[in-house]
Design an enzyme around this catalytic site. Structure first.
Site, PDB file in Angstrom:
ATOM      1  N   LEU A 212     -48.344  17.425 -20.316  1.00  0.00           N
ATOM      2  CA  LEU A 212     -47.999  18.020 -19.352  1.00  0.00           C
ATOM      3  C   LEU A 212     -48.569  17.147 -17.818  1.00  0.00           C
ATOM      4  O   LEU A 212     -47.914  17.503 -16.872  1.00  0.00           O
ATOM      5  CB  LEU A 212     -48.182  19.156 -19.431  1.00  0.00           C
ATOM      6  CG  LEU A 212     -47.763  20.282 -18.905  1.00  0.00           C
ATOM      7  CD1 LEU A 212     -46.088  20.259 -18.355  1.00  0.00           C
ATOM      8  CD2 LEU A 212     -48.277  21.522 -18.588  1.00  0.00           C
TER       9      LEU A 212
ATOM     10  N   ASP B 234     -45.266   8.740 -31.469  1.00  0.00           N
ATOM     11  CA  ASP B 234     -45.790   8.687 -30.062  1.00  0.00           C
ATOM     12  C   ASP B 234     -45.761  10.405 -29.261  1.00  0.00           C
ATOM     13  O   ASP B 234     -46.010  10.290 -27.921  1.00  0.00           O
ATOM     14  CB  ASP B 234     -45.094   7.606 -29.371  1.00  0.00           C
ATOM     15  CG  ASP B 234     -45.229   6.307 -29.584  1.00  0.00           C
ATOM     16  OD1 ASP B 234     -45.568   6.073 -30.335  1.00  0.00           O
ATOM     17  OD2 ASP B 234     -43.901   5.725 -29.803  1.00  0.00           O
TER      18      ASP B 234
ATOM     19  N   THR C  47     -37.227   4.771 -38.467  1.00  0.00           N
ATOM     20  CA  THR C  47     -37.473   4.037 -39.342  1.00  0.00           C
ATOM     21  C   THR C  47     -36.875   3.988 -41.232  1.00  0.00           C
ATOM     22  O   THR C  47     -35.917   4.745 -41.245  1.00  0.00           O
ATOM     23  CB  THR C  47     -38.996   4.199 -39.774  1.00  0.00           C
ATOM     24  OG1 THR C  47     -40.301   3.782 -40.230  1.00  0.00           O
ATOM     25  CG2 THR C  47     -39.419   5.915 -40.145  1.00  0.00           C
TER      26      THR C  47
ATOM     27  N   SER D  94     -51.866  20.451 -24.287  1.00  0.00           N
ATOM     28  CA  SER D  94     -52.291  19.303 -23.913  1.00  0.00           C
ATOM     29  C   SER D  94     -52.297  18.480 -22.775  1.00  0.00           C
ATOM     30  O   SER D  94     -51.347  18.287 -22.321  1.00  0.00           O
ATOM     31  CB  SER D  94     -52.184  18.137 -24.490  1.00  0.00           C
ATOM     32  OG  SER D  94     -52.857  17.012 -24.579  1.00  0.00           O
TER      33      SER D  94
ATOM     34  N   ALA E 197     -46.993   2.902 -37.415  1.00  0.00           N
ATOM     35  CA  ALA E 197     -47.766   4.114 -36.477  1.00  0.00           C
ATOM     36  C   ALA E 197     -49.260   3.519 -36.037  1.00  0.00           C
ATOM     37  O   ALA E 197     -49.045   2.577 -35.920  1.00  0.00           O
ATOM     38  CB  ALA E 197     -48.019   4.982 -37.265  1.00  0.00           C
ATOM     39  N   GLY E 198     -49.335   3.832 -34.242  1.00  0.00           N
ATOM     40  CA  GLY E 198     -50.260   3.910 -33.816  1.00  0.00           C
ATOM     41  C   GLY E 198     -50.967   5.396 -33.482  1.00  0.00           C
ATOM     42  O   GLY E 198     -50.455   6.111 -32.684  1.00  0.00           O
TER      43      GLY E 198
ATOM     44  N   THR F 237     -47.403  -2.225 -31.533  1.00  0.00           N
ATOM     45  CA  THR F 237     -47.157  -3.433 -30.425  1.00  0.00           C
ATOM     46  C   THR F 237     -46.954  -3.591 -29.097  1.00  0.00           C
ATOM     47  O   THR F 237     -46.568  -4.574 -28.223  1.00  0.00           O
ATOM     48  CB  THR F 237     -45.501  -3.546 -30.490  1.00  0.00           C
ATOM     49  OG1 THR F 237     -44.867  -2.830 -29.881  1.00  0.00           O
ATOM     50  CG2 THR F 237     -44.875  -3.217 -32.828  1.00  0.00           C
TER      51      THR F 237
END
Ligand code: IMP
Length: 433
Positions: free
Chosen positions: A336, A13, A243, A417, A39-40, A305
């Site tokens: 940030l 994430d 995982t 970012s 994963a997402g 989830t």
């Protein structure tokens, strides 16, 4: 030609979706190589959100190749839904998608087993906190040489044989766990559904390893997109709270079917703080108001989830471990902006354990849980300019935070970012250069 691997440097994430999307501008092909629909990746393009679980995050660039490598475990129904969603938005309209014929398939009984095991372990206070997407059981079947691969979906007799053999072993386990044992009719239904899904996926399938090797030989830029994060790696993460796949950079070669000599550079992604979903040690976790503030400001809820993510200060020992495990040559710093408005920001610079100071986490998860974080504090910063394009656009306090992390992790940043949109990014170096 350059071949770049992007991996999560923490517990997943980290914002890999946005970074992969940005790097895809320069890539010919993006290869997702491990994990599955656990994963997402959330992509925000022109203010519109797209969440992908299986299709690589490079999908938003029409015409770029999107490969699902043989090391993945693919839920065919989730993948079909995702393809439909992408096509509804005008994406994946051509021949961009290639699904490795050797990738493994997640079937309903893998998910059933994942959920039942978690429920049972939770009663003993030992749950992993999995996503219940069947990831562990599918990789177990693969390692046990009784898995279903994408290519098996096209051979009904072989598929039935594998599924029957699996369920023959699994029925007593399901019954033992107090689950409802599937009837013969249900099992036949699962097989028929899988065959139908296979037929729909068939036009997208092929020899992914050979294809990727050829794209590299043809002199194109290739981007490997890691899933989860280095500290969730099956071999090197905080086992057993991990995982079931290889999430470190080395996994890219093994899972995609290319040799390590093809790789030019590895970029790690780290948030400006830390998060973790599921169970497992997390020394810098903030259980009070500050953790809640970060969770809300950062939208730290699982995109797969919906679970609230555990939030904490940036953990440099954990980050150093990720840097080492994946041989990261640069880092992308994300989110940030989420820390803006705090009067003070802390970073864990070392762990203290049994009177010793450690620069990386110890091996045993119980020791990690016992370790005491040693913090350094930094003055905070106000709202960041959303359209900061140069590092000098950042307030001096934020800049000093970024510089210090880079120094202490021993790796330079290639990107910072400052918001979810593509435009909210400071680009420092180009990994493909
Ligand atoms: P599984 O991969 O569903 O078996 O879950 C094992 C552990 O990895 C759990 O702690 C999950 O929360 C975690 N996990 C799996 N995928 C992700 C991800 O994409 N982001 C963050 N954590 C993940």
């Amino acid at each position: 030609m350059s071949v770049v691997i992007v991996v999560g440097a923490q517990w997943g994430d980290e914002g890999k979706g946005k970074v992969v999307d940005l790097f895809t501008e320069r890539a010919h092909t993006v290869v997702r190589y491990g994990g599955g629909a656990n994963a997402g990746h959330t992509l925000v393009i022109d203010g519109k959100k797209l969440v992908t679980h299986l299709v690589p995050s490079g999908v938003c660039h029409p015409g770029k190749g999107c490969v699902l490598g043989d090391g993945m475990v693919i839920d065919p129904y989730t993948l079909l839904e995702e393809i439909a969603e992408c096509q509804g938005r005008g994406l994946l309209a051509g021949k961009e998608l290639l699904i490795g014929l050797g990738a493994h398939v997640i079937l309903p009984y893998h998910k059933l087993l994942d959920g039942m095991r978690e429920d049972r372990s939770a009663k003993r206070g030992k749950a992993i906190g999995t996503t219940r997407r069947g990831i562990g059981p599918a990789y177990e079947a693969k390692a046990g040489r009784r898995g279903v691969r994408i290519r098996d979906l096209f051979k009904p007799a072989r598929l039935k044989d594998i599924v029957d053999a699996n369920l023959d072993e699994m029925m007593p386990v399901i019954a033992h766990f107090g689950g409802t044992v599937p009837t013969a009719g249900e099992i036949d239904g699962w097989i028929a559904d899988a065959i139908r899904a296979g037929e729909q996926l068939r036009p997208y399938t092929g020899d992914a390893g050979r294809h990727v090797a050829q794209v590299i030989r043809d002199g194109h830029h290739v981007l490997f997109e890691g899933a989860q994060g280095c500290l969730l790696d099956l071999d090197h993460g905080t086992y057993p709270y991990v995982t079931s796949s290889s999430t470190i950079a080395a996994g890219a070669c093994q899972s995609a079917g290319i040799g390590p000599t093809h790789i030019d550079t590895v970029v790690g992604i780290t948030k400006a703080y830390a998060t973790r979903v599921g169970e497992g040690p997390f020394p810098t976790e903030l259980l009070g108001e500050v953790g809640d503030k970060i969770r809300i400001a950062g939208g730290e809820f699982g995109s797969t989830t919906g679970r609230p993510r555990r939030c904490g200060w940036l953990d440099l020992p954990a980050l150093r471990m990720g840097v080492r495990l994946s041989g990261m040559q640069s880092l992308a710093l994300t989110k940030l902006d989420v820390l803006a408005g705090m009067s003070e920001v802390s970073v864990c610079v070392a762990y203290k354990l049994d009177g010793r100071e450690l620069d990386e986490p110890p091996i045993d998860p119980d020791d990690i849980a016992r370790a005491e974080p040693v913090y350094a504090s930094f003055p905070g910063w106000d709202k960041l300019p959303a359209h900061a394009h140069d590092i000098t656009d950042l307030p001096p306090t934020a800049r000093s935070y970024v510089d210090t992390i880079s120094k202490m992790a021993g790796v330079p940043f290639c990107l910072v970012s400052v918001g979810p949109d593509r435009t909210e990014t400071i680009r420092l170096t180009d990994p493909f250069a």
